[in-house]
Scaffold this motif. Structure first.
Motif, short mmCIF file in Angstrom:
data_model
loop_
_atom_site.label_atom_id
_atom_site.label_comp_id
_atom_site.label_asym_id
_atom_site.label_seq_id
_atom_site.Cartn_x
_atom_site.Cartn_y
_atom_site.Cartn_z
N ALA A 7 0.84 -1.20 0.00
CA ALA A 7 0.00 0.00 0.00
C ALA A 7 0.87 1.25 0.00
O ALA A 7 1.87 1.34 0.71
CB ALA A 7 -0.91 -0.01 1.22
N ARG A 140 -8.60 2.36 -1.99
CA ARG A 140 -8.90 3.15 -0.79
C ARG A 140 -9.53 4.49 -1.15
O ARG A 140 -10.48 4.94 -0.49
CB ARG A 140 -7.60 3.38 0.01
CG ARG A 140 -7.12 2.15 0.79
CD ARG A 140 -5.71 2.35 1.31
NE ARG A 140 -4.73 2.33 0.22
CZ ARG A 140 -3.53 2.88 0.28
NH1 ARG A 140 -3.16 3.55 1.36
NH2 ARG A 140 -2.70 2.79 -0.74
N LYS A 275 -9.98 -0.96 1.20
CA LYS A 275 -8.71 -1.51 1.65
C LYS A 275 -8.48 -2.92 1.11
O LYS A 275 -7.38 -3.26 0.68
CB LYS A 275 -8.67 -1.51 3.18
CG LYS A 275 -8.56 -0.14 3.80
CD LYS A 275 -8.54 -0.20 5.32
CE LYS A 275 -8.44 1.20 5.92
NZ LYS A 275 -8.46 1.16 7.41
N ASP A 278 -7.24 -3.01 -2.44
CA ASP A 278 -5.83 -2.69 -2.63
C ASP A 278 -4.90 -3.81 -2.18
O ASP A 278 -3.69 -3.75 -2.39
CB ASP A 278 -5.47 -1.40 -1.88
CG ASP A 278 -6.01 -0.16 -2.57
OD1 ASP A 278 -6.28 -0.23 -3.79
OD2 ASP A 278 -6.18 0.87 -1.89
N ARG A 279 -5.48 -4.82 -1.55
CA ARG A 279 -4.66 -5.91 -1.01
C ARG A 279 -4.90 -7.26 -1.70
O ARG A 279 -3.98 -8.06 -1.81
CB ARG A 279 -4.92 -6.05 0.49
CG ARG A 279 -4.27 -4.94 1.31
CD ARG A 279 -4.66 -5.00 2.78
NE ARG A 279 -3.81 -4.13 3.59
CZ ARG A 279 -3.95 -2.81 3.67
NH1 ARG A 279 -4.91 -2.23 2.99
NH2 ARG A 279 -3.14 -2.09 4.42
#
Length: 427
Positions: A7, A140, A275, A278-279
């Motif tokens: 991130a 995000r 979140k 983005d992961r």
């Protein structure tokens, strides 16, 4: 197997940009969203049939779509801050016109004017996001920006309904206009010029720029995915309040609470989904959320008289699916255009989103009927089944977007120093 990059943190100014774009989206979404909860009040006050109300909702969407197409060729030729301010001021004037409307014809005209300006704001915001934030940040960012949707339900819609019940259905539009004036001043004073895209322009003609953008096959895949998502998302919305009141037997006094609970849930859901996007794989999140949404749409649209607490729970479950689709799909689509085409791509994309939504609202108006004023809506469940079919197509088209995005990331590796968010062309 694709490995996710770590991130990338936000700078202080980026946090301000996220806030100002989120609050701008809050007002634009609220202006559109408030039409649905006002639906039952408007239909009774102006003696409208569902088809006429569906047209009033779709008038905004169609005018927004036309506006986006007309401005697409020019979208990459100006400072994005100036474009945002111009269209936001026009949106404010249109909203004031809505508050002054006293007849159905004037209301439709006011919605058209508001759509001409308001419909372009989302695409300008998306272009700004794509210019200023790395792909590893956009999940995000989208999560926070889309909180405008939840915020409109938590604060805007309940307060708007309260004002409408206290005075008249015009009051929420005056509320939106007043808040928007303050936001426009903040944009003018604190948002920096956004002009990096001006250095990479190739087309001298705005019309040629539009044609070249539409001609790219990769872009057309993104446009198709967006259109299908919009059709599925818009069909239930226009008659949500009328269905809740006339079929589920929710009272006008309970309606603000229903919207507030749904909105609060989305405020919690969206940052989490942002979140996660983005992961882990964005497309997997989208596909799982789509299946969940299809199930909940079928369940919800087949309800009859239902206790408020159960309607709230089902609304939250349905909202989880809807919100969890929006964020990863927006992030993936944002990676498709090159820097030189981002404004045009986002404008066309927003236009198709609005036009598709307008078609969806109009089609829903022809499917749904109401035998008499105050009677339960008929065929609302058919709308749910149509959404299921369209959502299945959306899963396939966004898979193609996902493949294009991964292919581009493999061919153009982006190296981002720690703490920075400087993008190379194409990301």
């Amino acid at each position: 197997m694709q490995t996710q990059q770590p991130a990338v943190p936000f700078s202080g100014y980026q946090k301000f940009v996220i806030f100002i774009l989120a609050i701008t989206q809050f007002t634009v979404i609220l202006d559109f969203m408030v039409m649905s909860p006002l639906g039952d009040m408007l239909m009774k006050s102006l003696s409208l049939k569902p088809q006429a109300f569906g047209f009033a909702v779709s008038a905004y969407a169609f005018s927004a779509g036309i506006s986006g197409l007309l401005t697409a060729g020019f979208a990459d030729r100006f400072d994005r801050k100036k474009l945002l301010l111009f269209f936001y001021c026009g949106f404010i004037l249109g909203t004031i016109f809505c508050g002054m409307a006293q007849s159905y014809a004037v209301l439709v005209a006011a919605r058209i004017i508001t759509g001409l300006f308001g419909g372009v704001i989302g695409s300008i915001s998306m272009a700004i996001i794509t210019d200023m934030f790395a792909l590893q940040q956009r999940g995000r960012v989208m999560g926070f920006i889309q909180m405008g949707f939840g915020g409109s339900q938590v604060l805007g819609v309940p307060i708007g309904l309260y004002l409408a019940n206290l005075w008249s259905w015009e009051a929420p539009f005056w509320m939106v206009a007043g808040l928007s004036v303050a936001i426009a001043i903040a944009i003018a004073l604190y948002l920096k010029p956004i002009t990096a895209h001006l250095a990479v322009q190739r087309d001298k003609s705005a019309f040629l720029h539009l044609l070249h953008t539409v001609a790219k096959s990769d872009y057309r895949v993104g446009f198709t995915a967006t259109a299908l998502l919009s059709i599925g998302g818009f069909m239930m919305m226009p008659f949500g309040s009328a269905f809740a009141i006339n079929n589920l037997k929710i009272t006008n006094a309970q309606l603000p609470m229903l919207f507030m609970v749904s909105g609060v849930s989305s405020l919690f859901i969206m940052p989490v989904i942002g979140k996660l996007s983005d992961r882990i794989d964005k497309y997997k999140i989208f596909a799982i959320a789509s299946v969940w949404m299809m199930i909940m749409c079928v369940v919800y649209t087949n309800l009859t008289a239902t206790p408020l607490w159960l309607v709230m729970i089902l609304n939250i479950l349905m909202m989880m699916g809807i919100m969890s689709r929006m964020i990863p799909s927006s992030a993936l689509t944002s990676a498709i255009p090159e820097m030189a085409d981002r404004g045009a791509f986002m404008s066309i994309n927003a236009s198709l989103q609005q036009i598709a939504g307008g078609i969806a609202a109009a089609v829903a108006g022809t499917i749904v009927s109401q035998p008499s004023k105050g009677a339960p809506l008929v065929n609302y469940n058919v709308v749910g089944y149509v959404i299921v079919g369209i959502s299945m197509l959306s899963i396939f088209t966004l898979w193609r977007v996902d493949q294009l995005t991964k292919k581009r990331m493999e061919s153009k590796k982006v190296v981002i120093p720690e703490g920075e968010a400087v993008l190379s062309e194409g990301f």
